[in-house]
Design a protein around this motif. Structure first.
Motif, PDB file in Angstrom:
ATOM      1  N   ARG A  31     -16.314  39.294  13.603  1.00 25.12           N
ATOM      2  CA  ARG A  31     -17.545  40.090  13.697  1.00 25.12           C
ATOM      3  C   ARG A  31     -18.138  40.342  12.314  1.00 25.12           C
ATOM      4  NH1 ARG A  31     -14.645  42.456  18.004  1.00 25.12           N
ATOM      5  NH2 ARG A  31     -13.649  43.958  16.601  1.00 25.12           N
ATOM      6  N   SER A  32     -17.266  40.575  11.330  1.00 26.17           N
ATOM      7  CA  SER A  32     -17.751  40.824   9.976  1.00 26.17           C
ATOM      8  C   SER A  32     -18.455  39.596   9.405  1.00 26.17           C
ATOM      9  CB  SER A  32     -16.575  41.226   9.073  1.00 26.17           C
ATOM     10  OG  SER A  32     -16.992  41.376   7.739  1.00 26.17           O
ATOM     11  N   VAL A  33     -17.847  38.417   9.606  1.00 24.43           N
ATOM     12  CA  VAL A  33     -18.456  37.180   9.102  1.00 24.43           C
ATOM     13  C   VAL A  33     -19.795  36.928   9.787  1.00 24.43           C
ATOM     14  CG1 VAL A  33     -18.197  34.670   9.010  1.00 24.43           C
ATOM     15  CG2 VAL A  33     -16.257  36.148   8.451  1.00 24.43           C
ATOM     16  N   LEU A  34     -19.815  37.097  11.107  1.00 19.29           N
ATOM     17  CA  LEU A  34     -21.047  36.839  11.851  1.00 19.29           C
ATOM     18  C   LEU A  34     -22.165  37.789  11.421  1.00 19.29           C
ATOM     19  CD1 LEU A  34     -22.533  35.311  14.045  1.00 19.29           C
ATOM     20  CD2 LEU A  34     -21.588  36.912  15.727  1.00 19.29           C
ATOM     21  N   SER A  35     -21.831  39.065  11.258  1.00 16.83           N
ATOM     22  CA  SER A  35     -22.867  40.030  10.870  1.00 16.83           C
ATOM     23  C   SER A  35     -23.407  39.730   9.478  1.00 16.83           C
ATOM     24  CB  SER A  35     -22.302  41.452  10.927  1.00 16.83           C
ATOM     25  OG  SER A  35     -21.229  41.606  10.010  1.00 16.83           O
ATOM     26  N   PRO A  62     -21.481  29.810  15.425  1.00 21.52           N
ATOM     27  CA  PRO A  62     -20.111  29.915  15.952  1.00 21.52           C
ATOM     28  C   PRO A  62     -19.140  30.340  14.848  1.00 21.52           C
ATOM     29  CG  PRO A  62     -21.135  27.843  16.616  1.00 21.52           C
ATOM     30  CD  PRO A  62     -22.028  28.446  15.582  1.00 21.52           C
ATOM     31  N   VAL A  63     -18.256  31.260  15.183  1.00 18.87           N
ATOM     32  CA  VAL A  63     -17.216  31.694  14.248  1.00 18.87           C
ATOM     33  C   VAL A  63     -15.872  31.328  14.872  1.00 18.87           C
ATOM     34  CG1 VAL A  63     -16.199  33.613  12.984  1.00 18.87           C
ATOM     35  CG2 VAL A  63     -18.665  33.579  13.417  1.00 18.87           C
ATOM     36  N   ARG A 122     -28.234  24.925   6.149  1.00 18.60           N
ATOM     37  CA  ARG A 122     -27.959  25.152   7.567  1.00 18.60           C
ATOM     38  C   ARG A 122     -26.458  25.373   7.748  1.00 18.60           C
ATOM     39  NH1 ARG A 122     -29.266  20.634  12.038  1.00 18.60           N
ATOM     40  NH2 ARG A 122     -27.910  19.485  10.606  1.00 18.60           N
ATOM     41  N   VAL A 123     -26.093  26.578   8.142  1.00 20.38           N
ATOM     42  CA  VAL A 123     -24.677  26.896   8.375  1.00 20.38           C
ATOM     43  C   VAL A 123     -24.332  26.474   9.798  1.00 20.38           C
ATOM     44  CG1 VAL A 123     -22.929  28.704   8.441  1.00 20.38           C
ATOM     45  CG2 VAL A 123     -24.766  28.808   6.741  1.00 20.38           C
ATOM     46  N   LEU A 124     -23.488  25.457   9.892  1.00 20.31           N
ATOM     47  CA  LEU A 124     -23.105  24.934  11.203  1.00 20.31           C
ATOM     48  C   LEU A 124     -22.114  25.866  11.906  1.00 20.31           C
ATOM     49  CD1 LEU A 124     -23.163  22.567  13.241  1.00 20.31           C
ATOM     50  CD2 LEU A 124     -21.233  21.584  11.975  1.00 20.31           C
ATOM     51  N   ALA A 125     -21.155  26.370  11.151  1.00 23.24           N
ATOM     52  CA  ALA A 125     -20.133  27.251  11.728  1.00 23.24           C
ATOM     53  C   ALA A 125     -19.414  27.964  10.598  1.00 23.24           C
ATOM     54  CB  ALA A 125     -19.137  26.456  12.571  1.00 23.24           C
ATOM     55  N   ALA A 126     -18.733  29.023  10.959  1.00 24.43           N
ATOM     56  CA  ALA A 126     -17.853  29.718  10.020  1.00 24.43           C
ATOM     57  C   ALA A 126     -16.442  29.670  10.596  1.00 24.43           C
ATOM     58  CB  ALA A 126     -18.302  31.159   9.817  1.00 24.43           C
ATOM     59  N   VAL A 127     -15.475  29.518   9.716  1.00 26.06           N
ATOM     60  CA  VAL A 127     -14.074  29.442  10.137  1.00 26.06           C
ATOM     61  C   VAL A 127     -13.298  30.529   9.408  1.00 26.06           C
ATOM     62  CG1 VAL A 127     -11.994  28.036  10.237  1.00 26.06           C
ATOM     63  CG2 VAL A 127     -14.240  26.967  10.561  1.00 26.06           C
ATOM     64  N   VAL A 128     -12.633  31.370  10.176  1.00 21.84           N
ATOM     65  CA  VAL A 128     -11.811  32.439   9.604  1.00 21.84           C
ATOM     66  C   VAL A 128     -10.373  31.947   9.552  1.00 21.84           C
ATOM     67  CG1 VAL A 128     -11.012  34.808   9.864  1.00 21.84           C
ATOM     68  CG2 VAL A 128     -13.350  34.199  10.511  1.00 21.84           C
TER      69      VAL A 128
END
Length: 302
Positions: free
Chosen positions: A195-199, A210-211, A295-301
């Motif tokens: 949630r922190s990354v997405l926000s 997508p995270v 363009r950020v395709l996705a984030a990976v935690v």
């Protein structure tokens, strides 16, 4: 693996603790006094009751000896012994500490009493045996004679087998409980990190992306699906310190798909890898440092 290791460790510690407590419990003592059934001096092989029925001495013993157990646990006997022996537990507790064993075919009964000290165990056993002998249960066919002037003493240590068994049960429950708590915390932490990354990405104007979690077994496959859908080169970049290994692993996964490797062009998409324990300031700085239009395709935690 870390959760399992902690759960196993907690289980072992609880098992050892419970078993150790049992081993340190104070020992108990058991006093034993034997009683022997003997025929009366004037008794022959058979007795004639008042009703004229012939009864052998053996039948009298067989029928009367089991009543010794009822006698020693009767309220009157328990009250009398508790009053006669200094330091005796109350009658209701004393009933749990006294037992009678009949030695089959021998006419011998053994009265046993458990207590916290050898002196008390001996006095209680002797008092019970005296009460049984005085009750004259075999009259007129015979008598019960006390065999031991002094009680035989046995030290009864803690039941280590029971302690280990209870320890294993407690350890198993503690391990399972620990695992359940840790799993819930890990899942909650993962959810908070996502949630922190997405926000942060939304606040920086990159929209909802997508995270993923690097610990998910299918994270690489899901990233490949996103890369194919993007239809261009994909670059994996660190969004916080401590994620170099995760970046290399994801780059290796993407390299399996032709056309998804880093290209450096304007149509390049970005996969941002962030440590779940990273400071929010690190993530903000990494996002702000992206080139305009990235363009950020996705984030990976990770």
């Amino acid at each position: 693996m870390r959760v399992a290791a902690v759960a196993v460790l907690v289980g072992l510690l609880v098992t050892a603790l419970v078993a150790g407590v049992f081993a340190l419990l104070p020992g108990r003592w058991e006093g034993r006094v034997g009683l022997l059934a003997l025929p009366s001096g004037s008794t022959g092989s058979a007795l004639i009751s008042e009703s004229g029925v012939s009864t052998s001495y053996g039948e009298v013993v067989t029928l009367a000896m089991p009543s010794i157990a009822d006698l020693v646990t009767s309220p009157s006997t328990l009250d009398a012994v508790a009053a006669a022996v200094p330091g005796s537990p109350p009658p209701d507790e004393l009933a749990d500490d006294v037992s009678v064993e009949l030695l089959a075919g021998s006419g011998v009964a053994r009265v046993s009493v458990r207590a916290g000290s050898p002196e008390l165990a001996a006095r209680l056993a002797e008092a019970f045996a005296g009460r049984v002998a005085a009750a004259d249960l075999l009259a007129p066919a015979g008598t019960l004679r006390v065999l031991d002037r002094q009680a035989t003493l046995l030290e009864k240590g803690p039941d280590l087998t029971l302690g280990v068994g209870l320890g294993l049960i407690a350890g198993t429950l503690a391990g399972l409980g620990t695992a359940a708590v840790l799993v819930r915390r890990v899942r909650a932490r993962r959810g908070d990190a996502r949630r922190s990354v997405l926000s942060t990405l939304v606040a920086a104007g990159h929209g909802i992306v997508p995270v993923l979690s690097a610990r998910d077994a299918d994270a690489g496959e899901r990233l490949l699906v996103l890369a194919r859908a993007a239809g261009g080169p994909v670059r994996v970049a660190a969004g916080s310190p401590g994620v170099a290994d995760a970046v290399l692993a994801l780059q290796s996964d993407l390299a399996r798909e032709p056309g998804t490797g880093p290209g450096g062009g304007t149509d390049e998409s970005l996969v941002l890898v962030v440590d779940r324990a990273a400071d929010g300031a690190d993530l903000d700085a990494a996002v702000r440092a992206l080139r305009p239009g990235t363009r950020v395709l996705a984030a990976v935690v990770s």
